[in-house]
Structures are given as C-alpha cells and as structure tokens.
Scaffold this active site. Structure first.
Site, PDB file in Angstrom:
ATOM      1  CB  ALA A  41      -0.933  -0.007   1.203  1.00  0.00           C
ATOM      2  CG  ASP A  42       3.585   2.554   3.279  1.00  0.00           C
ATOM      3  OD1 ASP A  42       2.661   3.366   3.435  1.00  0.00           O
ATOM      4  OD2 ASP A  42       4.221   2.061   4.225  1.00  0.00           O
ATOM      5  CG  LEU A  43       6.481  -0.176  -1.696  1.00  0.00           C
ATOM      6  CD1 LEU A  43       6.925  -1.591  -2.060  1.00  0.00           C
ATOM      7  CD2 LEU A  43       7.677   0.773  -1.690  1.00  0.00           C
TER       8      LEU A  43
END
Length: 408
Positions: A180-182
């Site tokens: 999700a971050d990436l």
C-alpha cells in the site's frame, strides 16, 4: 534554484530527464519518499526537509538513517537534506522562499496538520501559483476516517488485499512488502507528473492527492471487479490463481516451480510436455470452468507428474513447449539470476562507510538517458543546509543563529 550537485568527475549538474525540476520533500516514512525517489533518480533536484536535531518532534519513524541503514540508503539516494523547523515562523519563512523557486511540494502529514502549520496547498500556491502540491494520506483528505493514522498493514487489511492473500482457511495474510505504501508513492508520482504536464498548458499548478487506502483498492484490479461487476466475493486461493487452473506453485523432485497454464491451448501444451496427454479431456478437466471447479483434482494430477524431474529440467522442457513457468527464487538468487544481472537491476554505489554496495534501480529505461552515473548516497541529516541557505541569500552568521535556535 541553482543546482549544486556534481557528477562523478566533481563538476557540472547531475543530468536526467527530470533535471529541470526542483522537488521539496516534506514527507516521512515510505509512501512519500518512494514518490520522490523517482524524481531524484531521474535527475530532479530533491531537497529533503527534516526536523533539526534537538528540535521537538524529531523524526524517529521507520526509514530513519539509524533504524535500517540499507532501507534508508535505498529510499533516500540522490537527495539533498535541509533541516528546517516548519513549526516556527522563521522556518515557515525559509520554506516560503524555497517554495517560490520550486516546482513540487510533497507531504504526508495527517490532513489537518499542514493547515494548522500554515503550509497547506492554498497557502503555498498563493506564493507560487505554478507549484504542484502533492499529499499522501492514510485514508483521504476528508471523510470519516481522514484523521486516522495511516500504516501499510492497516491499508492492506481495510483495502481487501489480506482477504485474498494466503491459503484458504488460514486467516488473512499480509503480503511480504509494504504494498500500500509503495503503490501510493508510485500513484502520487504519476499524479505529480500528470500535473506538471498539465501545467505546461495551463501555466498553473494544482493539488494532487492520493491515499494508502485508495492505492491499495486500485491494486485489487480484477479481484475488485469481481465484486463490482459480478457481485462475487473473491476468496483466498493461496499460490493459485482464482480464475485459471492450473496456475500456481507446484513441487518438483528438488524444489518448486511456478506455472501459468492459462486457457485451453496452454492446458494442452502443459499436458503434452508433462507426458500426461490423457488429462486434456479427463472428466472435470476439459475446460477452464471445469478445472476451476475441480482445482484440487487437477493440481494433484499435475504435481504427481512434476515430481518426476527437477525444477531446472521442467523449466527447460515447459518453456520449449511454450508454457509460461519459472523457478521460485530467494532474494539472493534473484540478484544472482543471469537475466537480472543482464538488466542491471542492482545499481552499484560507492559509499564512504559501506564500501561498494548496490541499490535497487528504477525499472525504466530511456534511450537518451542511459543510467551511466552511480547513485549518490543518502544524505546525512542537514548535510546541505548551509549550501541551500546560502543560495537563498543567508550569511554564515545568520545560519549559525538559525541553527542555535533549532530552526535549521
């Protein structure tokens, strides 16, 4: 702003397709720095804004230099570092001076923080209407969850990914990378690039927004479409594909093999290569829908055949038959793979403390911008503060005063 970075010969600017842009990076942890890394690697000047040592609210989040050095170097290469306390009027004044000369400002504060500090999109774009202001949040800039802290694992769970990851019956499973971050970082970078392109026509910047939750849901792709279009709730299928069989991980005589036999043509090729042609029209295996309904029976028959040879033998044999397949590598085996070496995915870097190491290169190539320069190591905190402030017209004495007051 003048660009003070040097190439390996010590003179001139670091070139790249985005070298005309200056990015101010006020983001933390992973999603924002991931977005900014793309610009830094492509030659843009990236100024990383960090809390000064000793100032309240210092950054001790994941990705800090002393927390995981390998991660920090990989995430923050090719950037400059300016310490700046934006909670003070003097710090905000310096920020405004930087904004007046910059192209992009990116942040991932909780939605209310930037407005409380007076560094929101309206405030900064009033100084520079051409500024592209980019925000990454956990759940969006408004709405019932806007104030929630955003972390990757939480977004993976709320965004549905953990419900379709892992083996049936074993409960939700987080994937092995901060997806999700990436993805939020990559989507943010695409949004910034889109806004910069649009600025060429309109002459104005705009506010670009994304969130971990939105990015994670977007990455569900066909799994989300199964619900939105067909009202079917996808289930966990482990290493297998939910819609095509046999597609997944199978044991061989010495390890494992990934196979993607999608569709009837591939199914026939696979059966012939495995020397089990009778399976092609076996009851319950003669079509894609039948194989999905009888996946356990199909997989057991395929794996029984695969256990008679090694992974390397089957890889050669199946590829020759036109069946997509490949071995399953550990991380060390990934970078030892001859194709990975040929592609130059590992980006060699010389580091004063770490020696000769490598970082993970960008998966893009440009014919007029070959990646012939090694990455620059991640900067020490505040390493470029004096130089940047000197560009803004501050004297050495003024910089000393600002540093003594924990403003820089």
């Amino acid at each position: 702003m003048a660009d003070t970075r040097h190439n390996e010969h010590g003179t001139g600017e670091r070139k790249g397709p985005l070298s005309r842009f200056t990015i101010l990076d006020a983001s933390r942890v992973r999603a924002g720095p991931t977005a900014v890394r793309l610009f830094a690697d492509m030659g843009a000047r990236v100024i990383k804004l960090e809390i000064p040592p000793g100032a309240p609210g210092g950054d001790d989040m994941i990705g800090g230099r002393d927390h995981n050095r390998a991660d920090y170097e990989n995430l923050h290469r090719n950037k400059e570092s300016l310490t700046l306390n934006m909670k003070t009027p003097e710090g905000v004044k310096i920020l405004h001076e930087l904004v007046s000369r910059a192209d992009v400002f990116i942040e991932n504060y909780r939605p209310d923080v930037k407005h409380r500090l007076g560094i929101g999109p309206d405030a900064l774009r009033a100084i520079n209407p051409r500024l592209v202001y980019a925000s990454i949040s956990g759940f969006g800039q408004d709405g019932p969850y806007a104030g929630w802290p955003g972390f990757d694992s939480i977004a993976q769970g709320m965004g549905g990914l953990m419900s379709v990851t892992g083996k049936p019956g074993e409960g939700p499973m987080r994937v092995g990378i901060p997806l999700a971050d990436l993805c939020a970082g990559h989507f943010c970078a695409m949004g910034i690039l889109t806004a910069l392109l649009e600025r060429e026509a309109s002459g104005e910047g705009q506010w670009v927004q994304t969130s971990l939750l939105e990015a994670q849901i977007a990455m569900l792709d066909f799994q989300a479409a199964q619900w939105l279009v067909d009202r079917k709730i996808p289930e966990q299928t482990g290493n297998e594909h939910p819609l095509t069989v046999p597609t997944g991980v199978f044991a061989t005589s010495d390890g494992y093999l990934n196979i993607a036999a999608i569709g009837q043509t591939m199914w026939k090729r696979l059966c012939e290569a495995l020397e089990v042609p009778h399976l092609v029209d076996e009851p319950g295996m003669g079509s894609d829908p039948e194989r999905v309904r009888n996946r356990d029976k199909v997989n057991a028959a395929i794996e029984a055949a695969l256990r008679t040879r090694t992974t390397a033998e089957w890889t050669e044999r199946l590829l020759k038959a036109g069946v997509p397949c490949g071995p399953i590598h550990r991380i060390d085996q990934v970078f030892a793979d001859p194709q990975v070496k040929h592609l130059g995915v590992a980006w060699p870097m010389q580091h004063a403390e770490l020696g000769d190491v490598a970082l993970v290169g960008q998966p893009m190539r440009f014919s007029r911008y070959p990646r012939d320069l090694p990455p620059q190591p991640a900067p020490l905190q505040g390493a470029n503060t004096d130089d940047i402030l000197r560009e803004l017209g501050y004297s050495a004495a003024q910089v000393d005063e600002l540093r003594a007051a924990y403003i820089v």
